[in-house]
Scaffold this motif. Structure first.
Motif, mmCIF file in Angstrom:
data_model
loop_
_atom_site.group_PDB
_atom_site.id
_atom_site.type_symbol
_atom_site.label_atom_id
_atom_site.label_comp_id
_atom_site.label_asym_id
_atom_site.label_seq_id
_atom_site.Cartn_x
_atom_site.Cartn_y
_atom_site.Cartn_z
ATOM 1 N N GLN A 168 0.880 -0.822 -0.373
ATOM 2 C CA GLN A 168 0.029 0.317 -0.044
ATOM 3 C C GLN A 168 0.738 1.286 -0.673
ATOM 4 O O GLN A 168 1.765 1.252 1.141
ATOM 5 N N VAL A 169 0.599 1.920 -0.903
ATOM 6 C CA VAL A 169 1.529 3.491 -1.443
ATOM 7 C C VAL A 169 0.787 4.220 -0.359
ATOM 8 O O VAL A 169 -0.619 4.792 -0.256
ATOM 9 N N GLN A 170 2.045 5.039 1.108
ATOM 10 C CA GLN A 170 0.968 5.780 1.745
ATOM 11 C C GLN A 170 2.739 6.973 1.747
ATOM 12 O O GLN A 170 3.473 7.071 1.837
ATOM 13 N N LEU A 171 1.714 8.818 2.204
ATOM 14 C CA LEU A 171 2.744 9.749 2.177
ATOM 15 C C LEU A 171 2.705 9.750 3.308
ATOM 16 O O LEU A 171 0.886 10.182 3.916
ATOM 17 N N VAL A 172 2.902 9.978 4.632
ATOM 18 C CA VAL A 172 2.903 10.332 5.928
ATOM 19 C C VAL A 172 3.512 12.026 6.042
ATOM 20 O O VAL A 172 4.748 11.656 6.349
ATOM 21 N N GLU A 173 2.765 13.165 6.908
ATOM 22 C CA GLU A 173 3.559 13.714 7.057
ATOM 23 C C GLU A 173 3.607 14.475 8.253
ATOM 24 O O GLU A 173 2.730 13.217 9.088
ATOM 25 N N SER A 174 4.347 15.330 9.003
ATOM 26 C CA SER A 174 4.796 15.499 10.499
ATOM 27 C C SER A 174 5.413 16.385 10.246
ATOM 28 O O SER A 174 6.052 17.013 9.448
ATOM 29 N N GLY A 175 5.568 16.922 11.728
ATOM 30 C CA GLY A 175 5.479 17.973 11.853
ATOM 31 C C GLY A 175 5.144 19.403 12.321
ATOM 32 O O GLY A 175 5.320 19.969 12.965
ATOM 33 N N GLY A 176 3.568 19.141 12.613
ATOM 34 C CA GLY A 176 2.875 20.981 12.317
ATOM 35 C C GLY A 176 2.990 20.333 13.523
ATOM 36 O O GLY A 176 1.903 19.490 14.679
ATOM 37 N N VAL A 177 2.408 22.067 14.239
ATOM 38 C CA VAL A 177 2.173 21.833 15.904
ATOM 39 C C VAL A 177 1.664 23.401 15.552
ATOM 40 O O VAL A 177 1.540 23.763 14.378
ATOM 41 N N LEU A 178 1.352 23.853 16.375
ATOM 42 C CA LEU A 178 0.987 25.650 17.249
ATOM 43 C C LEU A 178 2.208 26.572 17.179
ATOM 44 O O LEU A 178 3.053 25.598 17.579
ATOM 45 N N VAL A 179 1.729 27.210 16.798
ATOM 46 C CA VAL A 179 3.183 28.354 16.623
ATOM 47 C C VAL A 179 3.197 29.247 16.725
ATOM 48 O O VAL A 179 2.814 30.473 16.131
ATOM 49 N N GLN A 180 3.705 30.454 17.261
ATOM 50 C CA GLN A 180 4.137 31.854 17.373
ATOM 51 C C GLN A 180 4.223 32.383 16.001
ATOM 52 O O GLN A 180 5.041 31.691 15.480
ATOM 53 N N TRP A 195 -1.814 11.182 -2.066
ATOM 54 C CA TRP A 195 -1.631 12.675 -1.355
ATOM 55 C C TRP A 195 -1.323 12.427 0.524
ATOM 56 O O TRP A 195 -1.680 10.954 0.553
ATOM 57 N N GLY A 196 -0.731 12.503 0.736
ATOM 58 C CA GLY A 196 -0.593 12.831 2.576
ATOM 59 C C GLY A 196 -1.842 12.971 3.128
ATOM 60 O O GLY A 196 -2.736 13.004 2.410
ATOM 61 N N GLN A 197 -2.236 12.430 4.665
ATOM 62 C CA GLN A 197 -3.589 12.619 4.915
ATOM 63 C C GLN A 197 -3.189 14.635 5.735
ATOM 64 O O GLN A 197 -4.766 14.709 5.931
ATOM 65 N N GLY A 198 -2.172 15.236 5.625
ATOM 66 C CA GLY A 198 -2.338 15.838 6.444
ATOM 67 C C GLY A 198 -1.821 16.143 7.839
ATOM 68 O O GLY A 198 -1.772 15.354 8.323
ATOM 69 N N THR A 199 -1.106 17.546 8.099
ATOM 70 C CA THR A 199 -0.834 18.124 9.231
ATOM 71 C C THR A 199 -0.446 19.456 9.499
ATOM 72 O O THR A 199 -0.323 20.325 8.510
ATOM 73 N N GLN A 200 -1.486 19.781 10.391
ATOM 74 C CA GLN A 200 -2.013 21.313 11.291
ATOM 75 C C GLN A 200 -0.826 22.255 11.621
ATOM 76 O O GLN A 200 -0.378 21.443 12.206
ATOM 77 N N VAL A 201 -1.033 23.348 10.657
ATOM 78 C CA VAL A 201 -0.114 24.152 11.347
ATOM 79 C C VAL A 201 -0.789 25.183 11.320
ATOM 80 O O VAL A 201 -1.547 25.790 10.739
ATOM 81 N N THR A 202 -0.738 25.496 12.895
ATOM 82 C CA THR A 202 -1.286 26.579 13.483
ATOM 83 C C THR A 202 -0.512 27.966 14.012
ATOM 84 O O THR A 202 0.542 27.596 14.867
ATOM 85 N N VAL A 203 -0.338 29.077 12.981
ATOM 86 C CA VAL A 203 0.477 30.227 13.688
ATOM 87 C C VAL A 203 -0.443 31.475 14.407
ATOM 88 O O VAL A 203 -1.559 31.382 13.856
ATOM 89 N N SER A 204 -0.041 31.189 15.638
ATOM 90 C CA SER A 204 -0.539 32.144 16.748
ATOM 91 C C SER A 204 -0.430 34.070 16.158
ATOM 92 O O SER A 204 1.420 34.231 16.263
ATOM 93 N N SER A 205 -1.210 34.435 16.655
ATOM 94 C CA SER A 205 -0.337 36.520 16.137
ATOM 95 C C SER A 205 -0.233 36.559 17.247
ATOM 96 O O SER A 205 -0.413 36.518 18.940
#
Length: 123
Positions: free
Chosen positions: A1-13, A113-123
């Motif tokens: 099974q072909v998979q793309l796995v993303e990592s590293g997404g977090v909350l950052v300022q 396509w991978g499943q995605g990783t959430q990146v949140t940038v706070s102000s």
């Protein structure tokens, strides 16, 4: 099974940095361009960056030029280094493998396509 796995997404300022990684398994993508896209709530998925099969050519969306860098470590790993992050960079980031060796920017030019990783940038 072909998979793309993303990592590293977090909350950052705002102003901070993140490194996203994408690891492929199930087949080799050494002969395929790889790309990163993102999708914010209520918006369409948009192109962010791409690297060709050799790693020697890259392309970036105007809104990330000078801040983001894409590179591939080997045939099956691609990384997106994101600096000087802004709140408008908040989105789910997707890794994708292209159908061709050369850089392409449309979602329809990518077939894995991978499943995605959430990146949140706070102000």
């Amino acid at each position: 099974q072909v998979q793309l796995v993303e990592s590293g997404g977090v909350l950052v300022q705002a102003g901070g940095s993140l490194r996203l990684s994408c690891a492929a398994s199930g087949r080799t993508f050494r002969n395929n361009a790889m790309g990163w896209f993102r999708q914010a709530p209520g918006k369409e998925r948009e192109f962010v960056a791409a690297v060709d099969w050799s790693g020697g050519r890259t392309n970036y969306a105007d809104f990330v030029k000078g801040r983001f860098t894409i590179f591939r470590d080997n045939g099956n790993t691609v990384t997106l280094q994101m600096n000087s992050l802004k709140p408008e960079d908040t989105a789910v980031y997707y890794c994708a493998a292209a159908k061709k060796q050369t850089i392409v920017v449309r979602t329809t030019d990518y077939d894995y396509w991978g499943q995605g990783t959430q990146v949140t940038v706070s102000s």
